[in-house]
Scaffold this motif. Structure first.
Motif, short mmCIF file in Angstrom:
data_model
loop_
_atom_site.label_atom_id
_atom_site.label_comp_id
_atom_site.label_asym_id
_atom_site.label_seq_id
_atom_site.Cartn_x
_atom_site.Cartn_y
_atom_site.Cartn_z
N SER A 58 -3.82 107.93 6.96
CA SER A 58 -2.45 107.43 7.03
C SER A 58 -2.45 105.92 7.00
O SER A 58 -3.34 105.27 7.56
N TYR A 60 0.19 102.88 7.97
CA TYR A 60 1.44 102.63 8.70
C TYR A 60 2.14 103.95 9.03
O TYR A 60 3.34 104.10 8.80
N GLU A 61 1.37 104.92 9.51
CA GLU A 61 1.85 106.25 9.93
C GLU A 61 2.38 107.11 8.78
O GLU A 61 2.99 108.15 9.01
N THR A 62 2.15 106.71 7.53
CA THR A 62 2.53 107.51 6.38
C THR A 62 1.29 108.18 5.81
O THR A 62 0.35 107.48 5.40
#
Length: 144
Positions: A58, A60-62
Motif C-alpha cells: 500500500s 498512503y493506505e491505498t
C-alpha cells in the motif's frame, strides 16, 4: 513516500481479481495465474502454505499491489521474491523498490533466508537496475 506491507488476507482477493482482469499488473513472477478463475485456488494455496509470505503493498493506505516470498524448491534457505503492481498511480519504480526492501528485511530478519532470488523480464530494466543497486547479482537466463 509512505509505503507499507501487510500480510495478505482473504479480503484482498477482489483487488487481485481486478488487477488481473484489467491486466494492468506488472509482474516479476510466473507463479501468479493470469486467469481470474485460477486465482482463487492460488490464493487459498498461498494462505495455507507455511513456506510463503505474501503481502499487500500500500502507498498512503491505498492498495497498489502484492509482494511475496516463497521458499525455493531444493534450496534450503533461499527464497524467490515476486512482485505485482496492479495500480500505477504512484511512482511504480519507487513503490517496487521500497516493497522489495521491506520484503528483504522480512526474508533475512524474520524468515531466516540467506539468499533471495528475483526473476524479472528484461522489459523491467529500471527495476533490474534498482535490484542491482540493492546488491543483487544479475544473471541472464538463456532461452530454452
Amino acid at each position: 513516500m509512505d509505503i507499507w506491507t501487510e500480510r495478505l488476507e482473504r479480503r484482498h482477493l477482489p483487488l487481485l481479481e481486478r488487477w488481473i482482469e484489467r491486466n494492468s499488473g506488472q509482474m516479476t513472477t510466473n507463479d501468479l495465474p493470469l486467469e481470474a478463475g485460477e486465482l482463487s485456488q492460488w490464493f487459498e494455496k498461498c494462505l495455507s502454505d507455511p513456506e510463503r509470505v505474501d503481502c499487500l503493498v500500500s502507498v498512503y493506505e491505498t492498495p497498489v499491489g502484492i509482494v511475496g516470498l516463497r521458499k525455493c524448491a531444493g534450496q534450503e534457505s533461499a527464497a524467490e521474491l515476486y512482485l505485482l503492481l496492479g495500480e500505477t498511480n504512484y511512482n511504480p519504480l519507487r513503490t517496487a523498490t521500497y516493497a522489495t526492501l521491506r520484503m528483504l528485511d522480512r526474508a533475512f530478519l524474520e524468515c531466516g533466508f540467506n539468499r533471495v532470488i528475483v526473476q524479472a523480464c528484461k522489459e523491467h530494466e529500471e527495476y533490474l537496475n534498482a535490484l542491482e543497486r540493492m546488491g543483487f547479482l544479475m544473471r541472464a537466463k538463456k532461452d530454452a
